[in-house]
Each structure stands twice: as structure tokens, then as C-alpha cells.
Design an enzyme around this catalytic site. Structure first.
Site, PDB file in Angstrom:
ATOM      1  N   ARG A   1       0.872  -1.185   0.000  1.00  0.00           N
ATOM      2  CA  ARG A   1       0.000   0.000   0.000  1.00  0.00           C
ATOM      3  C   ARG A   1       0.901   1.224   0.000  1.00  0.00           C
ATOM      4  O   ARG A   1       1.733   1.392   0.898  1.00  0.00           O
ATOM      5  CB  ARG A   1      -0.909   0.000   1.235  1.00  0.00           C
TER       6      ARG A   1
ATOM      7  N   ARG B   1      -1.605  -5.560   4.275  1.00  0.00           N
ATOM      8  CA  ARG B   1      -0.673  -5.024   3.288  1.00  0.00           C
ATOM      9  C   ARG B   1       0.499  -4.322   3.978  1.00  0.00           C
ATOM     10  O   ARG B   1       0.375  -3.832   5.093  1.00  0.00           O
ATOM     11  CB  ARG B   1      -1.392  -4.026   2.365  1.00  0.00           C
TER      12      ARG B   1
ATOM     13  N   GLU C   1     -11.325   6.014  -5.241  1.00  0.00           N
ATOM     14  CA  GLU C   1     -11.783   4.644  -5.008  1.00  0.00           C
ATOM     15  C   GLU C   1     -12.489   4.076  -6.241  1.00  0.00           C
ATOM     16  O   GLU C   1     -13.355   4.720  -6.835  1.00  0.00           O
ATOM     17  CB  GLU C   1     -12.752   4.617  -3.822  1.00  0.00           C
TER      18      GLU C   1
END
Length: 265
Positions: free
Chosen positions: A131, A179, A139
């Protein structure tokens, strides 16, 4: 009576008596330095040397050349202290992707002596999700939610920028999705580029707006200046009507509230 010409036996006795009378120096009294106690040390020295070299090689491999197969295997000692080098295998969203860890890069044979997998079945459970720290891209559509404007453009930009390339990720932590949050760099035309910063400059990401838990790697002000410049130049997501703009953070907050208030069946 003594035989005038002497004899072999008497000669030896004379030499023995003379040698006893001859003084011995303190250096001679020390003996041969090649003898004990240094003799056994010389015999064991190669064994000790090879053991130390082997131990050093093992430590080098464990700390720097051991391939990490997934985010769960990244030790906490890496956070804020170490980086990961790997090949980008897939880009899932505008601000996250997967890498196949290739410690040492081409210097240790990756890409020419050691194969970097490309097929999905070969990569299964062998990649690390990353990330990008400090930024937030629009998004995309998922979980029944509609996508934000410029989400597709951000995704395509990131794919074109890093897919199939080797990147360096300076890791900070593991997020609640499992992540690795990291500042990411890639070589583009011999220049080392901060991927997150380049996205903000292009108007395809904002500075991350979370109140707590955000990681910027000391670059928050740099990102904010780049964002302000992209706004002035009306790049990417800033090209539309200002009153209709919704940040990725506001978008997620709105949908989280909507789902919390949604009546259950």
C-alpha cells in the site's frame, strides 16, 4: 695409564664433560617456537576460520538475501529500518499493488539466472501486497459501491508506471488489510522516482487525510505542496467543478456511514 693417542670412548667422555660446562643462553632454553603450545592452534585455525566464514554467510543470507514470500513473513524489525526490493506482478487499485520479492536484484541473479514468475498459478501465495504510503487515490467500484471519478485513470496510470518493473519499498508497518505500507521508488529513464509523489503531481491522488495512523515517511509537506500545485493547474481529479469534488477519504466515510445506517433484513 692413559693411552697417548686417546680412544673413542674417552673422546666422547671429554666432549660430554665440555658440553656440560658450556653455558646455555636463555633464548635456547625457550625451545622451538613452532612446537607446543602453538602447534595445535595452527592445526585448528583453518577449522575456526571456515566456521566463522560459514556463520557470516548464513547471517548475510538470513538478513539480506532470504526471499520473503508474503506480508505475514515481513518481520517487525523491518519496519522503519529496512526496505524491500521486488518485481511488480499486479496492480489492484490506484494506490496498491503486489511484488515478488527479489532480494539483491540482478546482482544475485534475479531476472537472468533466477526466474521471476509471471503466471498466476506460479505467483499464488508468493507475493507481497504493498500500500503506497502518504497518498490516497480515487476509489474504484467494489463491494457494490460505485467508483469515484478518475479512479480508472489512476489505476491505468499506476499500471503503466510500475507494472513489470523493479521497485524499492521503504516499509513502515502492516495495515489492517495485511498489506505492507511503504514509500515506493522506481527507476524511470535512469531517474529514481517517488511513485506516490508522481501520482499526486498528476492529479490522480491526494495527500492521505486520516487523522491517526497515517504514514508519510517525512514527506507530508512535500505531498501537500504537490497537491496544491496540481489543483492550481487543474490536473486530473481537479479538472472538474470544485463543488462536486469528493476526496477519497470523504467518499469512504460517506459509504461507511451509509452501510452502518442501512437496515438489516
Amino acid at each position: 695409564m692413559i693411552w697417548p693417542f686417546g680412544s673413542t670412548g674417552s673422546g666422547r667422555d671429554t666432549e660430554s664433560r665440555e658440553s656440560k660446562k658450556k653455558p646455555i643462553s636463555w633464548v635456547d632454553s625457550l625451545g622451538n617456537p613452532d612446537e607446543a603450545p602453538f602447534g595445535p592452534a595452527k592445526e585448528w585455525a583453518p577449522v575456526v576460520l571456515f566456521s566463522l566464514v560459514g556463520l557470516g554467510a548464513l547471517q548475510l543470507y538470513a538478513n539480506y538475501l532470504r526471499r520473503i514470500p508474503g506480508a505475514a513473513h515481513v518481520r517487525p524489525s523491518y519496519f522503519r529500518n529496512r526496505s524491500l526490493f521486488g518485481r511488480v506482478t499486479s496492480v489492484g487499485d490506484g494506490d496498491n499493488f503486489h511484488i515478488f520479492h527479489t532480494p539483491g536484484g540482478r546482482a544475485t541473479g534475479w531476472g537472468w539466472l533466477r526466474k521471476v514468475p509471471t503466471k498466476k498459478q506460479e505467483l499464488k501465495d508468493r507475493t507481497i501486497p504493498i500500500r503506497i504510503a502518504g497518498i490516497d487515490a480515487p476509489e474504484g467500484a467494489h463491494f457494490g459501491r460505485p467508483g469515484q471519478p478518475f479512479a480508472a485513470e489512476a489505476l491505468e496510470w499506476l499500471r503503466a508506471y510500475i507494472s513489470g518493473r523493479s521497485i524499492r519499498a521503504y516499509v513502515y508497518k502492516r495495515d489492517h488489510y495485511g498489506r505492507i505500507v511503504a514509500t515506493v521508488y522506481v527507476r524511470r529513464f535512469l531517474f529514481r522516482k517517488n511513485v506516490g509523489l508522481e501520482m499526486v503531481k498528476a492529479g490522480l491522488a491526494t495527500t492521505y487525510e486520516a487523522k491517526t495512523g497515517a504514514e508519510y515517511g517525512g514527506l507530508q509537506q512535500v505531498y501537500m505542496k504537490a497537491e496544491a500545485k496540481a489543483k492550481r493547474k487543474r490536473k486530473g481529479m481537479w479538472s472538474g467543478v470544485a463543488s462536486e469534488y469528493e476526496s477519497p477519504r470523504d467518499y469512504k466515510t460517506r459509504w461507511a456511514g451509509f452501510e452502518d445506517n442501512k437496515p438489516s433484513n
